[in-house]
Design a protein around this motif. Structure first.
Motif, PDB file in Angstrom:
ATOM      1  N   TRP A 113       3.857  29.343 -10.939  1.00 19.12           N
ATOM      2  CA  TRP A 113       4.896  29.744 -11.890  1.00 19.12           C
ATOM      3  C   TRP A 113       5.279  28.601 -12.822  1.00 19.12           C
ATOM      4  CZ3 TRP A 113       6.488  34.578 -12.875  1.00 19.12           C
ATOM      5  CH2 TRP A 113       6.140  35.555 -11.936  1.00 19.12           C
ATOM      6  N   GLY A 114       4.475  27.540 -12.802  1.00 21.04           N
ATOM      7  CA  GLY A 114       4.700  26.443 -13.733  1.00 21.04           C
ATOM      8  C   GLY A 114       5.791  25.482 -13.318  1.00 21.04           C
ATOM      9  N   ILE A 115       6.205  25.518 -12.045  1.00 21.03           N
ATOM     10  CA  ILE A 115       7.267  24.639 -11.558  1.00 21.03           C
ATOM     11  C   ILE A 115       6.640  23.364 -10.981  1.00 21.03           C
ATOM     12  CG2 ILE A 115       9.212  24.411  -9.967  1.00 21.03           C
ATOM     13  CD1 ILE A 115       9.405  27.480  -9.983  1.00 21.03           C
ATOM     14  N   GLY A 116       6.876  22.242 -11.616  1.00 23.69           N
ATOM     15  CA  GLY A 116       6.319  20.980 -11.145  1.00 23.69           C
ATOM     16  C   GLY A 116       4.812  20.885 -11.274  1.00 23.69           C
ATOM     17  N   ARG A 117       4.247  21.654 -12.179  1.00 19.85           N
ATOM     18  CA  ARG A 117       2.785  21.738 -12.308  1.00 19.85           C
ATOM     19  C   ARG A 117       2.130  20.384 -12.570  1.00 19.85           C
ATOM     20  NH1 ARG A 117      -1.507  20.741 -12.954  1.00 19.85           N
ATOM     21  NH2 ARG A 117      -3.288  21.840 -13.875  1.00 19.85           N
ATOM     22  N   MET A 118       2.701  19.583 -13.463  1.00 22.16           N
ATOM     23  CA  MET A 118       2.040  18.340 -13.857  1.00 22.16           C
ATOM     24  C   MET A 118       2.297  17.196 -12.868  1.00 22.16           C
ATOM     25  SD  MET A 118       0.401  19.433 -16.316  1.00 22.16           S
ATOM     26  CE  MET A 118      -0.388  17.872 -16.693  1.00 22.16           C
ATOM     27  N   ASN A 119       3.050  17.462 -11.824  1.00 18.99           N
ATOM     28  CA  ASN A 119       3.315  16.417 -10.847  1.00 18.99           C
ATOM     29  C   ASN A 119       2.827  16.802  -9.456  1.00 18.99           C
ATOM     30  OD1 ASN A 119       4.368  13.797 -10.406  1.00 18.99           O
ATOM     31  ND2 ASN A 119       6.178  14.660  -9.421  1.00 18.99           N
ATOM     32  N   TYR A 120       1.967  17.818  -9.393  1.00 13.25           N
ATOM     33  CA  TYR A 120       1.456  18.308  -8.111  1.00 13.25           C
ATOM     34  C   TYR A 120       0.089  17.681  -7.866  1.00 13.25           C
ATOM     35  CZ  TYR A 120       1.251  21.633  -4.233  1.00 13.25           C
ATOM     36  OH  TYR A 120       1.218  22.207  -2.984  1.00 13.25           O
ATOM     37  N   LYS A 121       0.093  16.462  -7.361  1.00 14.58           N
ATOM     38  CA  LYS A 121      -1.153  15.725  -7.222  1.00 14.58           C
ATOM     39  C   LYS A 121      -1.090  14.732  -6.076  1.00 14.58           C
ATOM     40  CE  LYS A 121       0.675  13.228 -11.200  1.00 14.58           C
ATOM     41  NZ  LYS A 121       0.462  12.827 -12.608  1.00 14.58           N
ATOM     42  N   ILE A 122      -2.256  14.271  -5.648  1.00 16.69           N
ATOM     43  CA  ILE A 122      -2.328  13.243  -4.618  1.00 16.69           C
ATOM     44  C   ILE A 122      -2.925  11.979  -5.227  1.00 16.69           C
ATOM     45  CG2 ILE A 122      -2.606  14.942  -2.782  1.00 16.69           C
ATOM     46  CD1 ILE A 122      -5.570  14.051  -2.618  1.00 16.69           C
ATOM     47  N   ASN A 123      -2.844  10.903  -4.495  1.00 12.28           N
ATOM     48  CA  ASN A 123      -3.451   9.662  -4.964  1.00 12.28           C
ATOM     49  C   ASN A 123      -4.964   9.761  -4.932  1.00 12.28           C
ATOM     50  OD1 ASN A 123      -1.225   8.140  -5.642  1.00 12.28           O
ATOM     51  ND2 ASN A 123      -1.011   7.216  -3.627  1.00 12.28           N
ATOM     52  N   PRO A 124      -5.627   9.210  -5.924  1.00 12.57           N
ATOM     53  CA  PRO A 124      -7.094   9.159  -5.876  1.00 12.57           C
ATOM     54  C   PRO A 124      -7.544   8.205  -4.777  1.00 12.57           C
ATOM     55  CG  PRO A 124      -6.273   7.866  -7.717  1.00 12.57           C
ATOM     56  CD  PRO A 124      -5.083   8.588  -7.140  1.00 12.57           C
TER      57      PRO A 124
END
Length: 386
Positions: free
Chosen positions: A85-96
Motif C-alpha cells: 500500500w506504499g507505506i514505508g516502501r523506500m525504506n523496506y530493505k536490508i543491508n547488502p
C-alpha cells in the motif's frame, strides 16, 4: 537473447537499524582454517542480531555470516502488506552483504539478489531444506527488475560486492545464480573477466529456485515464462491506488478552498466523478488490461474513462443545455485523469518495454495536460457563472 522486461518480485532484502551489538565488517586477512575458532569472528555483513529472521551465524575464513530463517513471522507479513500500500516502501530493505541459508559450505551455491526485503522474504521462504549463500547487492531498496533498469543491480555493484565479502575465499566454485530479471543490468562476461565468477540466470519465480538447483542449474521453459494473470495484476494495484489516494487529498483540499468563493460549490457528484475516474485508472484498467482494445496504456485508461464519464452524465441528467460547460469539462478532465493513472501502470506490466513507455509518454502526456487544463477551466467557469 534479450529477456522481456517484466516487473515481478524477484530476490531482494531490507536495512535494519545498526545497534551496539552489530558486528562490523572484517578487514582481516584470510586464515588457513575453515569454520573453527581460529577464524575471524567479525561479521562480513552488518545486521541487527535482534531481527527475528536472523537465527545464528556461520564462521568462515573471512568472518562470520548471518544465517537467515526460511520462516516468515508476523512482522514480515505485516511489512509486506504495508509496502503493498506504499507505506514505508523506500525504506523496506536490508543491508547488502553475504547471508546464509541452512548450513552452506565451500561447495554450496551462491544466489544473488537485491536488498528489497519484500522479495527477499519471498525467496528465503522457498529455500527450506536448502544449504546456500545469498549475496545481497546494494540496490537502494529497489527490486531486481527495476534496479536492473536503473543500473543499481549492475555489473559494478556485483563485482564490488564479491570483493567486499571475500566470496572467492569462502566458496571453492566460481558460479553465481542471478535472477533472470536482473539480466538487463549485468554484463556476464565483464563479471567473469573481473572476478572469475561465471553468471547463471535462474528462474523468474522464486518458487522455482529449489527445482532449478536440484536440476543442476537447468531451467525449464515454464521457469522462463511469465504469465501476467489477473491475480498478478491485482496484487500490484494497491500501490497504484495508494499513491493516487495521497495525491487526491490535495485535490480535495483545493476543492474545499474553492467552495468558499464559487457560486456553485463542488459537491457529492463531483466527488463521485473524481473518485470513479481514479478507480477506473488504477483498478479497473489494470484488471481488464488484456481485453481493452489498443496497446497504449493511456489510451486504454482514456477509453474506460470516457465510458465512466458518459455513464455518470447520463445518470445525473447533465446532458441538458444548461449543463454544457459541466458536461464538456467532465468529458475532458475525467478520461484524462484515468488515462494518466493507467499510464503509470506501465512500470508494473510485462507488456511494456522501456522504449515503448518513453514513446507513449511523449505522445500521451502533452495531450493529457491540455485536456486537463481546458477541462478544469471549463469546470471553474461553470462554478463561477452558474
Amino acid at each position: 537473447m534479450t529477456l522481456p522486461p517484466i516487473k515481478i518480485i524477484a530476490y531482494a532484502g531490507k536495512i535494519q537499524p545498526v545497534v551496539k551489538d552489530v558486528m562490523k565488517m572484517s578487514n582481516e586477512k584470510s586464515c588457513c582454517c575453515s569454520a573453527s575458532s581460529c577464524c575471524s569472528t567479525e561479521s562480513i555483513t552488518l545486521y541487527d542480531k535482534n531481527d527475528e529472521w536472523i537465527t545464528g551465524e556461520i564462521h568462515t575464513s573471512k568472518g562470520s555470516v548471518p544465517v537467515v530463517s526460511t520462516n516468515l513471522h508476523f512482522k514480515d507479513i505485516l511489512g509486506a502488506w504495508k509496502v503493498r500500500w506504499g507505506i514505508g516502501r523506500m525504506n523496506y530493505k536490508i543491508n547488502p552483504g553475504l547471508y546464509a541459508i541452512g548450513k552452506p559450505d565451500h561447495t554450496s551455491p551462491v544466489l544473488v539478489s537485491a536488498n528489497y526485503k519484500l522479495t527477499f522474504d519471498v525467496l528465503r521462504k522457498e529455500l527450506s531444506g536448502v544449504d546456500c549463500w545469498i549475496l545481497i547487492l546494494d540496490t537502494k531498496g529497489i527490486n531486481v527488475w527495476c534496479a536492473a533498469g536503473k543500473g543499481t543491480f549492475g555489473t559494478g555493484e556485483l563485482v564490488g560486492r564479491i570483493s567486499k565479502t571475500g566470496l572467492s575465499d569462502i566458496v571453492s566454485h566460481r558460479k553465481l545464480v542471478l535472477p533472470q530479471l536482473g539480466a538487463p543490468g549485468v554484463s556476464a562476461h565483464e563479471v567473469k573477466s573481473q572476478t572469475g565468477f561465471s553468471v547463471v540466470y535462474g528462474p523468474v519465480r522464486a518458487k522455482d529456485i529449489k527445482a532449478f538447483l536440484d536440476s543442476g542449474l537447468k531451467a525449464t521453459k515454464e521457469m522462463r515464462t511469465v504469465n501476467f494473470t489477473m491475480w498478478d495484476r491485482l496484487v500490484l494495484i494497491p500501490m497504484e491506488l495508494g499513491t493516487a489516494a495521497k495525491s487526491s487529498l490535495m485535490v480535495f483540499g483545493v476543492m474545499f478552498l474553492l467552495n468558499l468563493f464559487v457560486t456553485r460549490p463542488f459537491g457529492l457528484m463531483d466527488f463521485i466523478a473524481y473518485t470513479g475516474a481514479v478507480i477506473t485508472g488504477t483498478v479497473i484498467t489494470p484488471l481488464l488490461l488484456p481485453v481493452i482494445p489498443g496497446r497504449a496504456f493511456a489510451w486504454k485508461g482514456s477509453l474506460l474513462g470516457v465510458l465512466w464519464t458518459l455513464g455518470l452524465i447520463w445518470y445525473s441528467g447533465c446532458f441538458g443545455s444548461g449543463f454544457l460547460l459541466l458536461t464538456i469539462g467532465y468529458l475532458l478532465v475525467l478520461p484524462a485523469l484515468s488515462a494518466y493513472l493507467a499510464m503509470n501502470f506501465t512500470g508494473s506490466s510485462t507488456y511494456t518495454s522501456f522504449s515503448g513507455v518513453i514513446k507513449e509518454m511523449k505522445i500521451a502526456v502533452p495531450l493529457i495536460a491540455i485536456s486537463l487544463i481546458v477541462g478544469i477551466t471549463l469546470l471553474l467557469m461553470n462554478s463561477i457563472w452558474v
